[in-house]
Design a protein around this motif. Structure first.
Motif, mmCIF file in Angstrom:
data_model
loop_
_atom_site.group_PDB
_atom_site.id
_atom_site.type_symbol
_atom_site.label_atom_id
_atom_site.label_comp_id
_atom_site.label_asym_id
_atom_site.label_seq_id
_atom_site.Cartn_x
_atom_site.Cartn_y
_atom_site.Cartn_z
ATOM 1 N N PRO A 1 22.722 57.422 67.690
ATOM 2 C CA PRO A 1 23.690 58.381 68.232
ATOM 3 C C PRO A 1 24.095 57.998 69.649
ATOM 4 O O PRO A 1 23.244 57.798 70.517
ATOM 5 N N THR A 2 25.388 57.892 69.873
ATOM 6 C CA THR A 2 25.913 57.447 71.166
ATOM 7 C C THR A 2 27.026 58.390 71.600
ATOM 8 O O THR A 2 27.968 58.636 70.840
ATOM 9 N N PHE A 3 26.933 58.870 72.816
ATOM 10 C CA PHE A 3 27.930 59.809 73.334
ATOM 11 C C PHE A 3 29.002 59.058 74.107
ATOM 12 O O PHE A 3 28.698 58.291 75.025
ATOM 13 N N ASP A 4 30.242 59.265 73.703
ATOM 14 C CA ASP A 4 31.384 58.693 74.407
ATOM 15 C C ASP A 4 31.786 59.651 75.520
ATOM 16 O O ASP A 4 32.332 60.729 75.266
ATOM 17 N N ARG A 5 31.511 59.259 76.763
ATOM 18 C CA ARG A 5 31.751 60.157 77.889
ATOM 19 C C ARG A 5 33.234 60.344 78.180
ATOM 20 O O ARG A 5 33.617 61.326 78.814
ATOM 21 N N LEU A 6 34.073 59.404 77.755
ATOM 22 C CA LEU A 6 35.511 59.533 78.020
ATOM 23 C C LEU A 6 36.182 60.487 77.047
ATOM 24 O O LEU A 6 37.048 61.267 77.438
ATOM 25 N N SER A 7 35.782 60.430 75.781
ATOM 26 C CA SER A 7 36.400 61.305 74.787
ATOM 27 C C SER A 7 35.615 62.586 74.567
ATOM 28 O O SER A 7 36.126 63.548 73.989
ATOM 29 N N GLY A 8 34.341 62.618 74.999
ATOM 30 C CA GLY A 8 33.517 63.796 74.787
ATOM 31 C C GLY A 8 33.091 63.954 73.338
ATOM 32 O O GLY A 8 32.995 65.078 72.834
ATOM 33 N N VAL A 9 32.829 62.827 72.646
ATOM 34 C CA VAL A 9 32.456 62.851 71.230
ATOM 35 C C VAL A 9 31.133 62.116 71.065
ATOM 36 O O VAL A 9 30.968 60.991 71.560
ATOM 37 N N LEU A 10 30.178 62.752 70.353
ATOM 38 C CA LEU A 10 28.912 62.115 70.011
ATOM 39 C C LEU A 10 29.081 61.427 68.665
ATOM 40 O O LEU A 10 29.316 62.071 67.646
ATOM 41 N N ILE A 11 28.953 60.097 68.646
ATOM 42 C CA ILE A 11 29.191 59.307 67.442
ATOM 43 C C ILE A 11 27.866 59.079 66.722
ATOM 44 O O ILE A 11 26.940 58.497 67.286
ATOM 45 N N GLU A 12 27.776 59.533 65.485
ATOM 46 C CA GLU A 12 26.604 59.309 64.659
ATOM 47 C C GLU A 12 27.009 59.363 63.194
ATOM 48 O O GLU A 12 28.158 59.671 62.865
ATOM 49 N N GLY A 13 26.077 59.038 62.306
ATOM 50 C CA GLY A 13 26.384 59.017 60.882
ATOM 51 C C GLY A 13 25.147 58.690 60.077
ATOM 52 O O GLY A 13 24.034 58.581 60.614
ATOM 53 N N ALA A 14 25.319 58.528 58.757
ATOM 54 C CA ALA A 14 24.187 58.284 57.869
ATOM 55 C C ALA A 14 23.689 56.858 57.981
ATOM 56 O O ALA A 14 22.507 56.605 58.189
ATOM 57 N N ARG A 15 24.582 55.871 57.843
ATOM 58 C CA ARG A 15 24.213 54.460 57.871
ATOM 59 C C ARG A 15 25.319 53.648 58.518
ATOM 60 O O ARG A 15 26.487 54.023 58.479
ATOM 61 N N LEU A 16 24.922 52.514 59.080
ATOM 62 C CA LEU A 16 25.868 51.596 59.708
ATOM 63 C C LEU A 16 25.838 50.276 58.955
ATOM 64 O O LEU A 16 24.783 49.656 58.813
ATOM 65 N N LYS A 17 26.982 49.841 58.461
ATOM 66 C CA LYS A 17 27.120 48.534 57.841
ATOM 67 C C LYS A 17 27.570 47.548 58.909
ATOM 68 O O LYS A 17 28.712 47.625 59.380
ATOM 69 N N THR A 18 26.654 46.654 59.292
ATOM 70 C CA THR A 18 26.922 45.814 60.453
ATOM 71 C C THR A 18 27.965 44.740 60.178
ATOM 72 O O THR A 18 28.686 44.331 61.087
ATOM 73 N N LYS A 19 28.031 44.231 58.944
ATOM 74 C CA LYS A 19 29.026 43.197 58.634
ATOM 75 C C LYS A 19 30.427 43.780 58.533
ATOM 76 O O LYS A 19 31.387 43.214 59.057
#
Length: 394
Positions: free
Chosen positions: A150-168
């Protein structure tokens, strides 16, 4: 280059190659014992076992070279000089009036070339295989999936998270973005089926193939959310933002978006969302410095220290080789293994200094991250230069 220079250089490079291949062989054999069945299963797709082994272990051997290149070079230096002394070739050359500095020059230049090769590999090659270096043997022909940091974007004010990340594929499955700013009509949640990272249309040649049926692309980098489930009726909500800059874009006033889609403008790249610390260590200096300069994400003192450590690593490795070089002159006639023991002790002291400085910089104690990373270089390089000059003409 004289014949003796070529002879010493070939002997030195042969020793480096033997040491590296020995380490590589040990690594492959021990790892294959636990993963051989998974590697054999990969041949069912039609690839030969040799090609599967090359695909899987190739990136790891490049990483192994980056991790051990300087130490192998150092040990090859000691073994080469020990061999020349044991066969009497060093004594014969010195008796002809040739100094130690002149005899060791080919090895010094070769050491510089090897360390430069490490630098190029670390910055240009290894980042390209970052996904391969974080996968297991059973994932060789598939997608690499990780949990999302989970990473918070301080410029947009949105916390980005989810179930899984596909790196490719640079895709977040079941994104769950928490909105901490007042965007009219969006509420406090943004939930969709998937979120795909895309660059601006002019910078992303793959956009036309990725978004079939779309006449144009996004105005900035960000996440393209498909099959938005919340807020409901996303197509009736107008795009919103801060000031004159749009942050959340919808199909209500953006014709390049289809119904049920939304686009979040952000500079939080999926690489930042990877939970495995290996992904950060394998990033290039350019990418790491970009994270430090990115105002949208928090940058820790440890990351700032790591950026400076990566900048000074190549000269620091060469300084370590030059620091050990005076030991091989060996005016006291010490035996080879005594000399190697002394070198190992100095190497341990070197890494202890690096570790201590890195810990101080990462915690912000006494020194800044930049000073913590540069401190070992300021200690080692002047000392190595003085010791080198003292034995150069011996």
């Amino acid at each position: 280059m004289t014949k003796i220079d070529r002879y010493i250089l070939i002997l030195f490079l042969r020793t480096v190659m033997v040491c590296f291949l020995s380490l590589a062989g040990i690594f492959i054999v021990f790892h294959a014992f636990t993963a051989f069945e998974d590697l054999v299963n990969q041949t069912r797709s039609g690839d030969s076992l040799v090609w599967v082994l090359v695909r899987f272990y190739g990136p790891y051997l490049i990483l192994l070279f980056d991790m051990t290149g300087a130490i192998i070079t150092l040990m090859a230096f000691l073994f080469t000089v020990g061999w020349l002394r044991r066969t009497g070739e060093l004594t014969a050359t010195l008796s002809a009036g040739v100094s130690h500095g002149r005899i060791f020059r080919p090895m010094v230049i070769a050491s510089l070339v090897i360390i430069t090769g490490q630098l190029l590999s670390r910055e240009l090659v290894i980042p390209q295989f970052r996904s391969s270096l974080t996968m297991k043997a059973e994932d060789l022909n598939g997608e690499v999936e990780q949990a999302v940091r989970p990473t918070f974007d301080r410029l947009s004010g949105v916390l980005i998270e989810g179930a899984r990340l596909k790196t490719k594929a640079l895709t977040i499955e079941k994104p769950n973005f928490r909105i901490d700013s007042d965007y009219e009509g969006f509420g406090d949640m943004l939930i969709a089926e998937e979120a795909i990272w895309v660059e601006p249309e002019e910078d992303n040649a793959a956009w036309s193939g990725l978004a079939q049926g779309h006449d144009s692309g996004p105005p900035a980098a960000g996440y393209w959310l498909r099959n938005v489930k919340r807020p409901e009726g996303i197509d009736r909500i107008a795009s919103a933002g801060r000031g004159n800059e749009l942050i959340l874009l919808t199909s209500a006033d953006q014709p390049w978006l289809s119904p049920g889609e939304c686009f979040l403008v952000t500079s939080v790249h999926p690489n930042i969302l990877q939970t495995q610390d290996t992904a950060t260590r394998l990033a290039s200096v350019w990418e790491l410095s970009g994270r430090v300069r990115n105002p949208a994400v928090h940058c820790s003192l440890a990351l700032q220290t790591q950026v400076h450590e990566r900048i000074v690593r190549a000269p620091l490795d060469f300084g370590l080789v030059m620091l050990i070089l005076p030991m091989v002159v060996n005016p006291r006639g010490r035996k080879l293994f005594v000399m190697i023991g002394s070198a190992v002790g100095m190497v341990l002291g070197f890494f202890a200094l690096k570790t201590l400085a890195g810990a101080l910089g990462g915690s912000g104690t006494l020194v800044t991250p930049a000073m913590a990373a540069w401190l070992p270089l300021l200690v080692v390089c002047p000392l190595a230069f003085v010791r080198l000059r003292a034995v150069q003409n011996v």
